[in-house]
Design an enzyme around this catalytic site. Structure first.
Site, PDB file in Angstrom:
ATOM      1  N   LYS A 182      38.426 -52.334  32.091  1.00 13.93           N
ATOM      2  CA  LYS A 182      37.293 -50.581  31.782  1.00 13.93           C
ATOM      3  C   LYS A 182      38.258 -49.808  33.279  1.00 13.93           C
ATOM      4  O   LYS A 182      38.486 -48.567  32.171  1.00 13.93           O
ATOM      5  CB  LYS A 182      36.254 -50.928  32.337  1.00 13.93           C
ATOM      6  CG  LYS A 182      35.158 -49.762  32.740  1.00 13.93           C
ATOM      7  CD  LYS A 182      34.001 -49.964  33.369  1.00 13.93           C
ATOM      8  CE  LYS A 182      34.012 -50.343  34.784  1.00 13.93           C
ATOM      9  NZ  LYS A 182      33.495 -49.502  36.014  1.00 13.93           N
ATOM     10  N   ASN A 183      38.901 -50.887  34.102  1.00 16.76           N
ATOM     11  CA  ASN A 183      39.229 -49.951  35.182  1.00 16.76           C
ATOM     12  C   ASN A 183      40.291 -48.914  35.380  1.00 16.76           C
ATOM     13  O   ASN A 183      41.042 -48.646  35.813  1.00 16.76           O
ATOM     14  CB  ASN A 183      38.610 -50.296  36.402  1.00 16.76           C
ATOM     15  CG  ASN A 183      37.652 -50.161  36.965  1.00 16.76           C
ATOM     16  OD1 ASN A 183      36.522 -49.632  36.027  1.00 16.76           O
ATOM     17  ND2 ASN A 183      37.446 -50.459  38.048  1.00 16.76           N
TER      18      ASN A 183
ATOM     19  N   ARG B 178      30.467 -43.028  36.559  1.00 19.11           N
ATOM     20  CA  ARG B 178      30.396 -42.964  38.118  1.00 19.11           C
ATOM     21  C   ARG B 178      32.397 -42.460  38.389  1.00 19.11           C
ATOM     22  O   ARG B 178      32.472 -41.194  39.670  1.00 19.11           O
ATOM     23  CB  ARG B 178      30.173 -44.169  39.124  1.00 19.11           C
ATOM     24  CG  ARG B 178      29.232 -44.758  38.534  1.00 19.11           C
ATOM     25  CD  ARG B 178      28.408 -44.185  39.429  1.00 19.11           C
ATOM     26  NE  ARG B 178      26.829 -45.022  39.456  1.00 19.11           N
ATOM     27  CZ  ARG B 178      25.803 -44.233  38.509  1.00 19.11           C
ATOM     28  NH1 ARG B 178      26.463 -42.487  38.421  1.00 19.11           N
ATOM     29  NH2 ARG B 178      24.889 -44.849  38.158  1.00 19.11           N
TER      30      ARG B 178
ATOM     31  N   CYS C 219      26.272 -43.225  44.180  1.00 18.82           N
ATOM     32  CA  CYS C 219      25.389 -44.731  43.440  1.00 18.82           C
ATOM     33  C   CYS C 219      25.463 -44.979  44.394  1.00 18.82           C
ATOM     34  O   CYS C 219      24.224 -45.347  45.106  1.00 18.82           O
ATOM     35  CB  CYS C 219      26.966 -45.251  42.298  1.00 18.82           C
ATOM     36  SG  CYS C 219      27.776 -46.084  42.957  1.00 18.82           S
TER      37      CYS C 219
ATOM     38  N   ARG D 110      29.702 -41.586  47.202  1.00 23.65           N
ATOM     39  CA  ARG D 110      30.453 -41.749  46.366  1.00 23.65           C
ATOM     40  C   ARG D 110      31.690 -40.056  47.002  1.00 23.65           C
ATOM     41  O   ARG D 110      31.376 -39.125  45.954  1.00 23.65           O
ATOM     42  CB  ARG D 110      30.914 -41.924  44.597  1.00 23.65           C
ATOM     43  CG  ARG D 110      30.076 -42.829  44.567  1.00 23.65           C
ATOM     44  CD  ARG D 110      30.216 -44.651  45.140  1.00 23.65           C
ATOM     45  NE  ARG D 110      31.927 -44.524  44.562  1.00 23.65           N
ATOM     46  CZ  ARG D 110      32.030 -45.812  43.026  1.00 23.65           C
ATOM     47  NH1 ARG D 110      30.596 -45.893  42.547  1.00 23.65           N
ATOM     48  NH2 ARG D 110      32.948 -45.987  42.689  1.00 23.65           N
ATOM     49  N   PRO D 111      31.915 -40.293  48.431  1.00 25.69           N
ATOM     50  CA  PRO D 111      32.595 -39.013  48.672  1.00 25.69           C
ATOM     51  C   PRO D 111      34.332 -38.617  47.389  1.00 25.69           C
ATOM     52  O   PRO D 111      34.676 -39.527  46.879  1.00 25.69           O
ATOM     53  CB  PRO D 111      32.987 -39.308  49.200  1.00 25.69           C
ATOM     54  CG  PRO D 111      33.213 -40.977  50.092  1.00 25.69           C
ATOM     55  CD  PRO D 111      32.073 -41.026  49.006  1.00 25.69           C
TER      56      PRO D 111
ATOM     57  N   ASP E 261      36.660 -36.564  48.629  1.00 22.69           N
ATOM     58  CA  ASP E 261      37.300 -35.598  49.870  1.00 22.69           C
ATOM     59  C   ASP E 261      38.850 -36.007  49.263  1.00 22.69           C
ATOM     60  O   ASP E 261      39.486 -34.959  49.969  1.00 22.69           O
ATOM     61  CB  ASP E 261      36.390 -35.879  50.969  1.00 22.69           C
ATOM     62  CG  ASP E 261      36.455 -37.448  51.453  1.00 22.69           C
ATOM     63  OD1 ASP E 261      36.182 -38.140  51.149  1.00 22.69           O
ATOM     64  OD2 ASP E 261      37.465 -37.563  52.451  1.00 22.69           O
ATOM     65  N   LEU E 262      39.284 -36.866  48.883  1.00 27.11           N
ATOM     66  CA  LEU E 262      40.514 -37.549  48.815  1.00 27.11           C
ATOM     67  C   LEU E 262      41.215 -37.136  47.982  1.00 27.11           C
ATOM     68  O   LEU E 262      41.942 -36.836  47.556  1.00 27.11           O
ATOM     69  CB  LEU E 262      40.502 -38.893  49.204  1.00 27.11           C
ATOM     70  CG  LEU E 262      40.070 -39.341  50.685  1.00 27.11           C
ATOM     71  CD1 LEU E 262      40.396 -41.027  50.228  1.00 27.11           C
ATOM     72  CD2 LEU E 262      40.610 -39.402  51.793  1.00 27.11           C
TER      73      LEU E 262
ATOM     74  N   ASP F 207      34.202 -55.674  43.495  1.00 28.90           N
ATOM     75  CA  ASP F 207      33.667 -55.932  42.518  1.00 28.90           C
ATOM     76  C   ASP F 207      33.885 -56.926  42.117  1.00 28.90           C
ATOM     77  O   ASP F 207      32.322 -57.962  41.452  1.00 28.90           O
ATOM     78  CB  ASP F 207      34.576 -55.452  41.330  1.00 28.90           C
ATOM     79  CG  ASP F 207      34.325 -54.134  41.780  1.00 28.90           C
ATOM     80  OD1 ASP F 207      35.272 -53.264  41.019  1.00 28.90           O
ATOM     81  OD2 ASP F 207      33.679 -53.156  42.341  1.00 28.90           O
TER      82      ASP F 207
ATOM     83  N   ILE G 113      34.657 -52.402  51.598  1.00 27.75           N
ATOM     84  CA  ILE G 113      34.165 -50.738  50.462  1.00 27.75           C
ATOM     85  C   ILE G 113      33.358 -50.250  50.629  1.00 27.75           C
ATOM     86  O   ILE G 113      33.610 -48.559  50.905  1.00 27.75           O
ATOM     87  CB  ILE G 113      35.071 -51.183  49.865  1.00 27.75           C
ATOM     88  CG1 ILE G 113      36.529 -52.471  48.947  1.00 27.75           C
ATOM     89  CG2 ILE G 113      35.507 -50.523  48.313  1.00 27.75           C
ATOM     90  CD1 ILE G 113      37.572 -51.495  50.275  1.00 27.75           C
TER      91      ILE G 113
ATOM     92  N   ARG H   4      28.024 -51.114  30.787  1.00 27.07           N
ATOM     93  CA  ARG H   4      28.444 -50.077  31.047  1.00 27.07           C
ATOM     94  C   ARG H   4      30.520 -51.098  31.010  1.00 27.07           C
ATOM     95  O   ARG H   4      31.663 -50.111  31.240  1.00 27.07           O
ATOM     96  CB  ARG H   4      28.326 -50.072  33.009  1.00 27.07           C
ATOM     97  CG  ARG H   4      27.716 -48.552  33.099  1.00 27.07           C
ATOM     98  CD  ARG H   4      27.501 -47.958  34.255  1.00 27.07           C
ATOM     99  NE  ARG H   4      28.529 -47.456  35.040  1.00 27.07           N
ATOM    100  CZ  ARG H   4      29.041 -47.744  36.489  1.00 27.07           C
ATOM    101  NH1 ARG H   4      27.779 -48.774  36.734  1.00 27.07           N
ATOM    102  NH2 ARG H   4      30.182 -48.413  36.515  1.00 27.07           N
TER     103      ARG H   4
END
Ligand code: EPZ
Length: 416
Positions: free
Chosen positions: A22-23, A92, A116, A121-122, A124-125, A305, A327, A397
């Site tokens: 998925k990722n 997400r 979530c 879940r920022p 900014d990066l 995960d 994390i 998901r």
């Protein structure tokens, strides 16, 4: 909402095929916007997150369709650079579309993906990287507008590794003039798959898997194909299900070289693991022993995960273990649900202290998050009696056919 009914106690046995990652597939779907032509993605899993990404691509004017394990995209017809809130919130990681949209259109309108189950879940990066490449970024409420009159290569130094922000930076840098260098890049295997895809489009990308990634822009315009690697977290899930039930399971095609931290923990728990060209096989006989201390870290450290799955197995292991989540800020909701099954877990901020018990007992548990719900299903496979595990759609998901796969290994379960 669905409910999993699981009667625990069966030792899982058999051989299953690892699903596509998925990722790995999600950033490739986003990056396909850059090309303005066709992409063929093989070994693509059937997941609701993939469906959500297809919805976004179609909303933007691309053609996208999944036939079996093959997903074809044609981004020639892209005619829109704004993703509505309801589509952004279906997945997400939808912020991954920001860099490719900006690179292709010079403009991107998205909404913040919001928090979530794992906490805030920022992004900014992500925004820092796009600004470094010359984008103007404005936030209006929960909306983000990015514009650029032409991205230009830059040096991007992340204060801490971020998978999604590294991927956004790599993709946007492909549309920039000149060379970009990304420092403190995430090193997950999915970054390597994205590098392979971007290279197939004609981009010069190197360094994936190391903290420094170099990208030189390219003029897109050729059809490409890529085969998605196996999902290392789903493979780890099946191995933990085998471990907790004292079973014997082979995951064909599993990329065990990408799973070493998890495999080493399972071996420390007394499982016998055989790594081969065909995949990985785990045999667990006798009571598990605790894995000791497990601290989640960015790759190549222990993956956050996989921690819920290993913790589920640890609840019935002999001895005590300590999990440290480094994390995400609220990853332990599932641990409260494991305690309903009789697990002895003490939570102290980012620490979870687990004392193994002889046997878990069936319980009715509430849905938490993708890997949390998978951990509850894992635990229920070894609990005495019939558990009822609520699932608010998280499993679909990230797991392709979890129910049928577990049943093929002998699990007594059904969903309603
Ligand atoms: C990816 O999420 C994965 N998702 C996650 O898998 C995985 O848990 C995570 O990486 C591991 O790092 C996908 O690849 C689709 P991050 P991502 O940016 O990219 C902070 C699953 O179950 N951060 O690496 O969102 C962040 O809060 C999912 O499949 C910022 O502070 O994760 C976190 O603490 C869950 N600012 C840390 O960095 C930012 O701009 C690592 O997050 C971005 C992130």
């Amino acid at each position: 909402m669905s409910v999993w009914h699981i009667r625990g106690g069966t030792r899982l046995r058999g051989s299953i095929r690892a699903q596509g990652s998925k990722n790995a597939v999600l950033p490739i779907l986003a990056a396909s916007i850059l090309t303005g032509c066709e992409s063929e993605i093989l070994n693509c899993p059937h997941l609701s997150d993939v469906d959500a990404a297809i919805e976004i691509l179609r909303h933007l004017g691309c053609e996208a369709a999944q036939e079996g394990d093959s997903l074809s995209i044609d981004s020639r017809g892209l005619s829109c650079c704004a993703i509505p809130r309801e589509l952004m919130h279906r997945m997400r990681s939808s912020v991954i579309f920001l860099g490719p949209l900006l690179g292709r259109c010079g403009e991107a309108h998205v909404s913040l993906p919001g928090g979530c189950e794992l906490g805030p879940r920022p992004v900014d990066l992500h925004l820092m990287a796009l600004r470094a490449l010359g984008a103007e970024v404005e936030q209006e409420g929960d909306g983000i507008v990015c514009r650029s009159r032409g991205l230009r290569g830059a040096e991007i130094s992340f204060p801490s590794p971020s998978v999604g922000a590294t991927e956004n930076a790599m993709i946007a840098a492909c549309a920039a003039r000149g060379e970009s260098v990304i420092y403190n890049a995430a090193r997950e295997p999915e970054i390597g798959t994205l590098q392979e895809y971007l290279r197939s489009l004609g981009a010069e990308v190197s360094g994936a898997g190391t903290p420094v990634i170099r990208v030189r822009g390219f003029a897109p315009g050729k059809a490409v194909g890529i085969r998605v690697p196996p999902d290392r977290i789903v493979s780890a899930t099946y191995l933990c299900c085998a471990a907790i039930t004292g079973g014997d399971v082979e995951v064909q095609g599993a990329a065990w070289r990408d799973m070493e931290e998890v495999l080493r923990s399972l071996e420390a728990m007394g499982c016998r693991i055989r790594r081969s060209a065909s995949g990985v096989r785990l045999v667990a006989d006798g009571r598990l022993t605790s894995p000791g201390a497990v601290a989640t870290q960015p790759y190549p450290g222990f993956p956050t995960d996989a921690a819920p799955l290993l913790m589920a197995a640890s609840t019935v292991a002999e001895g005590s273990s300590v999990f440290m989540e480094n994390i995400f800020s609220s990853r332990y909701r599932y641990a409260e649900e494991l305690k309903k099954m009789g697990a002895d877990i003490e939570l102290r901020g980012s620490l979870a202290l687990v004392n193994g018990v002889e046997r878990l007992r069936a319980a009715e548990t509430e849905s938490t998050d993708l890997r949390g719900d998978a951990a509850l299903i894992t635990a229920a496979l070894a609990a005495e009696g019939e558990s009822r595990i609520q699932d608010e759609g998280h499993i679909a998901r990230g797991y392709d056919g979890l129910e049928s796969v577990l049943r093929s290994l002998g699990a007594e379960l059904w969903t309603e």
